[in-house]
Design a protein around this motif. Structure first.
Motif, PDB file in Angstrom:
ATOM      1  N   GLU A   1      -8.663   7.721  -4.133  1.00 32.43           N
ATOM      2  CA  GLU A   1      -8.484   6.298  -4.275  1.00 32.43           C
ATOM      3  C   GLU A   1      -7.286   6.104  -5.595  1.00 32.43           C
ATOM      4  O   GLU A   1      -7.868   6.393  -6.477  1.00 32.43           O
ATOM      5  CB  GLU A   1      -9.474   5.573  -4.408  1.00 32.43           C
ATOM      6  CG  GLU A   1     -10.390   5.507  -3.355  1.00 32.43           C
ATOM      7  CD  GLU A   1     -11.794   4.743  -3.769  1.00 32.43           C
ATOM      8  OE1 GLU A   1     -11.641   3.337  -3.613  1.00 32.43           O
ATOM      9  OE2 GLU A   1     -12.802   5.384  -3.888  1.00 32.43           O
ATOM     10  N   ASN A   2      -6.294   5.609  -5.435  1.00 29.48           N
ATOM     11  CA  ASN A   2      -5.546   5.563  -6.523  1.00 29.48           C
ATOM     12  C   ASN A   2      -5.374   4.114  -7.117  1.00 29.48           C
ATOM     13  O   ASN A   2      -4.988   3.053  -6.479  1.00 29.48           O
ATOM     14  CB  ASN A   2      -3.999   5.680  -6.029  1.00 29.48           C
ATOM     15  CG  ASN A   2      -2.879   5.570  -7.227  1.00 29.48           C
ATOM     16  OD1 ASN A   2      -3.505   5.508  -8.446  1.00 29.48           O
ATOM     17  ND2 ASN A   2      -1.646   5.440  -7.008  1.00 29.48           N
ATOM     18  N   TYR A   3      -6.413   3.907  -8.141  1.00 28.45           N
ATOM     19  CA  TYR A   3      -6.824   2.771  -8.715  1.00 28.45           C
ATOM     20  C   TYR A   3      -5.648   2.307  -9.362  1.00 28.45           C
ATOM     21  O   TYR A   3      -5.530   1.091  -9.850  1.00 28.45           O
ATOM     22  CB  TYR A   3      -7.902   2.996  -9.880  1.00 28.45           C
ATOM     23  CG  TYR A   3      -9.466   2.866  -9.166  1.00 28.45           C
ATOM     24  CD1 TYR A   3      -9.650   3.995  -8.183  1.00 28.45           C
ATOM     25  CD2 TYR A   3     -10.217   2.003  -9.403  1.00 28.45           C
ATOM     26  CE1 TYR A   3     -10.872   3.970  -7.640  1.00 28.45           C
ATOM     27  CE2 TYR A   3     -11.462   2.026  -8.755  1.00 28.45           C
ATOM     28  CZ  TYR A   3     -11.905   3.134  -7.738  1.00 28.45           C
ATOM     29  OH  TYR A   3     -12.986   3.122  -7.134  1.00 28.45           O
ATOM     30  N   SER A   4      -4.535   2.905  -9.812  1.00 27.15           N
ATOM     31  CA  SER A   4      -3.572   2.436 -10.685  1.00 27.15           C
ATOM     32  C   SER A   4      -2.697   1.562  -9.831  1.00 27.15           C
ATOM     33  O   SER A   4      -1.818   1.040 -10.110  1.00 27.15           O
ATOM     34  CB  SER A   4      -2.842   3.399 -11.274  1.00 27.15           C
ATOM     35  OG  SER A   4      -2.076   4.248 -10.281  1.00 27.15           O
ATOM     36  N   ALA A   5      -2.790   1.735  -8.309  1.00 28.63           N
ATOM     37  CA  ALA A   5      -1.964   0.846  -7.554  1.00 28.63           C
ATOM     38  C   ALA A   5      -2.531  -0.448  -7.163  1.00 28.63           C
ATOM     39  O   ALA A   5      -2.092  -1.272  -6.340  1.00 28.63           O
ATOM     40  CB  ALA A   5      -1.808   1.626  -6.106  1.00 28.63           C
ATOM     41  N   MET A   6      -3.565  -0.871  -7.518  1.00 29.62           N
ATOM     42  CA  MET A   6      -4.201  -2.109  -7.322  1.00 29.62           C
ATOM     43  C   MET A   6      -3.308  -3.311  -7.775  1.00 29.62           C
ATOM     44  O   MET A   6      -2.618  -3.024  -8.905  1.00 29.62           O
ATOM     45  CB  MET A   6      -5.859  -2.216  -8.120  1.00 29.62           C
ATOM     46  CG  MET A   6      -6.516  -1.513  -7.545  1.00 29.62           C
ATOM     47  SD  MET A   6      -8.521  -1.849  -7.669  1.00 29.62           S
ATOM     48  CE  MET A   6      -8.570  -1.191  -9.516  1.00 29.62           C
ATOM     49  N   LYS A   7      -3.437  -4.303  -7.037  1.00 30.42           N
ATOM     50  CA  LYS A   7      -2.645  -5.305  -7.409  1.00 30.42           C
ATOM     51  C   LYS A   7      -3.385  -6.948  -7.533  1.00 30.42           C
ATOM     52  O   LYS A   7      -4.107  -7.018  -6.870  1.00 30.42           O
ATOM     53  CB  LYS A   7      -1.577  -5.696  -6.427  1.00 30.42           C
ATOM     54  CG  LYS A   7      -0.553  -4.701  -6.293  1.00 30.42           C
ATOM     55  CD  LYS A   7       0.508  -4.940  -5.165  1.00 30.42           C
ATOM     56  CE  LYS A   7       1.602  -3.891  -5.214  1.00 30.42           C
ATOM     57  NZ  LYS A   7       1.283  -2.546  -5.155  1.00 30.42           N
ATOM     58  N   PHE A   8      -2.824  -7.603  -8.669  1.00 28.14           N
ATOM     59  CA  PHE A   8      -3.401  -9.139  -8.627  1.00 28.14           C
ATOM     60  C   PHE A   8      -2.423  -9.945  -8.116  1.00 28.14           C
ATOM     61  O   PHE A   8      -1.255  -9.557  -8.459  1.00 28.14           O
ATOM     62  CB  PHE A   8      -3.745  -9.373 -10.152  1.00 28.14           C
ATOM     63  CG  PHE A   8      -4.926  -8.795 -10.607  1.00 28.14           C
ATOM     64  CD1 PHE A   8      -6.251  -9.095 -10.641  1.00 28.14           C
ATOM     65  CD2 PHE A   8      -5.106  -7.567 -11.413  1.00 28.14           C
ATOM     66  CE1 PHE A   8      -7.266  -8.904 -11.248  1.00 28.14           C
ATOM     67  CE2 PHE A   8      -6.123  -7.033 -11.854  1.00 28.14           C
ATOM     68  CZ  PHE A   8      -7.313  -7.878 -11.906  1.00 28.14           C
ATOM     69  N   LYS A   9      -2.767 -10.899  -7.620  1.00 28.57           N
ATOM     70  CA  LYS A   9      -1.811 -12.145  -7.125  1.00 28.57           C
ATOM     71  C   LYS A   9      -2.263 -13.476  -7.266  1.00 28.57           C
ATOM     72  O   LYS A   9      -3.786 -13.524  -7.539  1.00 28.57           O
ATOM     73  CB  LYS A   9      -1.291 -11.800  -5.536  1.00 28.57           C
ATOM     74  CG  LYS A   9      -0.811 -10.383  -5.312  1.00 28.57           C
ATOM     75  CD  LYS A   9      -0.445 -10.169  -3.690  1.00 28.57           C
ATOM     76  CE  LYS A   9       0.360  -8.892  -3.394  1.00 28.57           C
ATOM     77  NZ  LYS A   9       0.641  -8.713  -2.036  1.00 28.57           N
ATOM     78  N   ASP A  10      -1.335 -14.368  -7.327  1.00 26.74           N
ATOM     79  CA  ASP A  10      -2.184 -15.743  -7.581  1.00 26.74           C
ATOM     80  C   ASP A  10      -2.308 -16.280  -6.007  1.00 26.74           C
ATOM     81  O   ASP A  10      -2.289 -15.658  -5.069  1.00 26.74           O
ATOM     82  CB  ASP A  10      -1.141 -16.733  -8.170  1.00 26.74           C
ATOM     83  CG  ASP A  10       0.195 -16.830  -7.454  1.00 26.74           C
ATOM     84  OD1 ASP A  10       0.412 -16.531  -6.424  1.00 26.74           O
ATOM     85  OD2 ASP A  10       1.225 -17.130  -8.163  1.00 26.74           O
ATOM     86  N   VAL A  11      -2.868 -17.494  -6.016  1.00 26.76           N
ATOM     87  CA  VAL A  11      -3.353 -18.087  -4.879  1.00 26.76           C
ATOM     88  C   VAL A  11      -2.250 -18.325  -3.802  1.00 26.76           C
ATOM     89  O   VAL A  11      -2.544 -18.357  -2.651  1.00 26.76           O
ATOM     90  CB  VAL A  11      -3.787 -19.431  -5.137  1.00 26.76           C
ATOM     91  CG1 VAL A  11      -5.234 -19.479  -5.860  1.00 26.76           C
ATOM     92  CG2 VAL A  11      -3.002 -20.498  -5.795  1.00 26.76           C
ATOM     93  N   ASP A  12      -0.872 -17.973  -4.033  1.00 28.37           N
ATOM     94  CA  ASP A  12       0.061 -18.253  -3.050  1.00 28.37           C
ATOM     95  C   ASP A  12       0.567 -16.983  -2.965  1.00 28.37           C
ATOM     96  O   ASP A  12       1.559 -16.880  -2.117  1.00 28.37           O
ATOM     97  CB  ASP A  12       1.151 -19.247  -3.885  1.00 28.37           C
ATOM     98  CG  ASP A  12       0.956 -20.626  -4.288  1.00 28.37           C
ATOM     99  OD1 ASP A  12       0.143 -21.230  -3.302  1.00 28.37           O
ATOM    100  OD2 ASP A  12       1.371 -21.157  -5.343  1.00 28.37           O
TER     101      ASP A  12
END
Length: 525
Positions: free
Chosen positions: A386-397
């Motif tokens: 699992e590549n944890y550095s590829a996780m992404k945060f996004k806003d509600v839109d």
């Protein structure tokens, strides 16, 4: 050191475009699952992705449900004891938390399709499991010392830095000054809560002689005796819905849709005591309350095949999509300092601040081997990445949140997991099991928790977990219809803990352990 400071400044400046709350540490905490499921699955260290034939495998390799030739229903209960031993400069604290839990419940419906056509079985399954437990307590304490520049190490330094950065951004972007005494200060999207709390609590002072933006200085007259305490609660529940196919008793295919329910809450207390010039104690305490709740979904696809038709060797491959979460972060803080009290709930209409966001966890790649000798021995081995550095945060839109996603890249890395498991049956009705897991560290060696200048975060602590080892044992009974299994699991890993970021602050050495006993009762018919 210069490179590290430059990165802090760059990340801080990214934070002026919105209000931030979440961190890479929250993301890793949510994404990383526990080894849990049926007692048979846990007893073999979870290394059953190629062997199949266990309800829990629909969450690792969905094709494992295709092995079934009869119906199955089961339930698992457990008791766990989580412990932490924290050592800071020779001061050692031990904390424990025990609890009972419903860990697993599910069923498989095996449907024979044909004895003649290649498609032999079409099976359906459902499984609930507790994929993550957040229950944990921790305490540390000690004298924090001085930094290389002679300044006393204190969380107040971070408060002053946050206030100064915010004042600088507001001045150069809007040609305005920040009024920290405004009744709406905790609603101001340009101001971080740490900076506001520090000033309102009398822990920082403003340099009124500055020609441009305001500069804030920490009031730390002598060495700090710091005390930290935390309580974490909650977990992640996973609900899997599976379909699997048996083709010619040689190829097995499967797919699983997973629903994930997050309920995580954390309380932290950071307390500092200093001695002023008159040997009188000066103290402040900052309490932070944080909740993360929400749901997500993912899909898992799996294949098991025997490369040689007459061989008992099986090869398994599976792919898990990211879990796509919609989450709500809720926070509140209370600071007490020398008779002053600053409670964010008094400033906010609803009592606490809420922020909705989306989190995309890593893809999961799994390759496994399974081998059996007659009906008395089974061996499983698997590798997962699992590549944890590829996780992404996004806003509600759905727009990517640059500060948090950038922090993930600087903080986390890929995780390699190896699992081994064996089962031995001296007689057909009884089995003995053993297993082992190893997972590499998810955090980079120089990782730290960066807080944007306008973040509502007040829990400044972070823990860089190192590699994990899990040891398991199990026994089982198989009757004509009823079966029962018992397993014991022991997890252990070390962490470098910091109550806040300071390049000169010594790490608290933490040893984390978790013992768990699981009992499964099931029926095959």
């Amino acid at each position: 050191m210069r490179k590290r400071i430059t990165m802090i400044m760059a990340l801080a400046l990214l934070g002026v475009t919105g209000v931030y709350a979440q961190s890479a540490y929250d993301a890793a905490n949510i994404a990383r699952e526990d080894l849990n499921g049926t007692a048979r699955f846990v007893g073999m260290g979870g290394a059953m992705s190629a062997l199949g034939g266990d309800i829990t495998t629909m969450g690792t390799n969905p094709a494992g449900i295709g092995i079934y030739r009869s119906n199955d229903a089961m339930v698992s209960f457990g008791y766990s004891l989580t412990g932490t031993e924290a050592d800071f400069a020779g001061n050692t604290f031990e904390r424990e938390k025990g609890r009972w839990s419903l860990d697993n419940i599910g069923f498989v419906l095996a449907n024979k399709f044909s004895n003649i056509s290649p498609l032999r079985y079409v099976n359906f399954g459902f499984n609930y499991k507790k994929s993550k437990s957040f229950y944990r307590n921790m305490t540390m304490q000690g004298l924090l010392g001085r930094a290389g520049n002679g300044q006393y190490i204190s969380q107040v330094n971070l408060m002053a830095q946050q206030a100064t950065f915010a004042a600088e951004n507001v001045y150069y972007n809007y040609n305005e000054y920040i009024n920290f005494e405004s009744p709406n200060i905790f609603y101001d999207e340009e101001v971080g809560w740490l900076g506001a709390l520090g000033y309102l609590g009398g822990l920082t002072e403003k340099d009124v002689t500055s020609a441009d933006y305001d500069i804030y200085y920490p009031l730390v007259p002598s060495e700090v005796d710091g005390y930290f305490r935390s309580q974490e609660r909650g977990g992640i529940d996973e609900y899997d819905f599976n379909v699997a196919f048996n083709i010619s008793d040689r190829f097995y295919l499967g797919a699983t849709v997973g629903i994930h329910d997050v309920d995580y809450n954390k309380y932290t207390l950071w307390d500092e005591i200093v001695l002023n010039g008159d040997n009188e104690s000066v103290e402040y305490a900052l309490e932070s309350y944080n909740w993360i709740k929400g749901t997500g979904f993912d899909m898992k696809f799996g294949l098991i095949f025997r490369p040689i038709e007459t061989s008992p060797l099986r090869i398994g491959l599976s792919l898990h999509t990211p879990v796509f979460y919609k989450l709500t972060y809720t926070t509140g803080a209370l600071l007490k300092s020398d008779g002053l009290e600053v409670n964010t709930q008094k400033y906010l209409d609803g009592g606490d601040m809420e922020r909705d966001f989306r989190l995309q966890t890593p893809w999961v790649f799994n390759a496994s081997l399974g081998y059996t000798l007659g009906n008395y021995f089974a061996l499983g081995a698997e590798y997962e990445f699992e590549n944890y550095s590829a996780m992404k945060f996004k806003d509600v839109d759905g727009y990517e949140m640059g500060f948090e996603t950038e922090e993930v890249k600087h903080t986390l890395r890929g995780v390699n997991t190896f699992r081994l498991g064996a089962e031995f049956k001296p007689v057909p009705a009884f089995a003995f099991r053993v297993g082992y897991n190893f997972s590499s560290a998810a955090y980079k060696s120089d990782a730290f928790k960066d807080i944007a200048v306008n973040s509502i975060n007040t829990d400044t602590e972070y823990s860089n977990d190192k590699s994990r080892n899990t040891f398991t044992l199990g026994i089982g009974y198989r009757g004509t219809v009823v079966y029962a299994d018992l397993a014991y699991k022991y997890d252990t890993y070390k962490s470098d803990f910091y109550p806040f970021y300071d390049a000169d602050l010594m790490a608290t050495q933490v040893t984390n352990t978790r013992s768990q006993v699981l009992f499964t009762l099931g029926f095959r018919y």
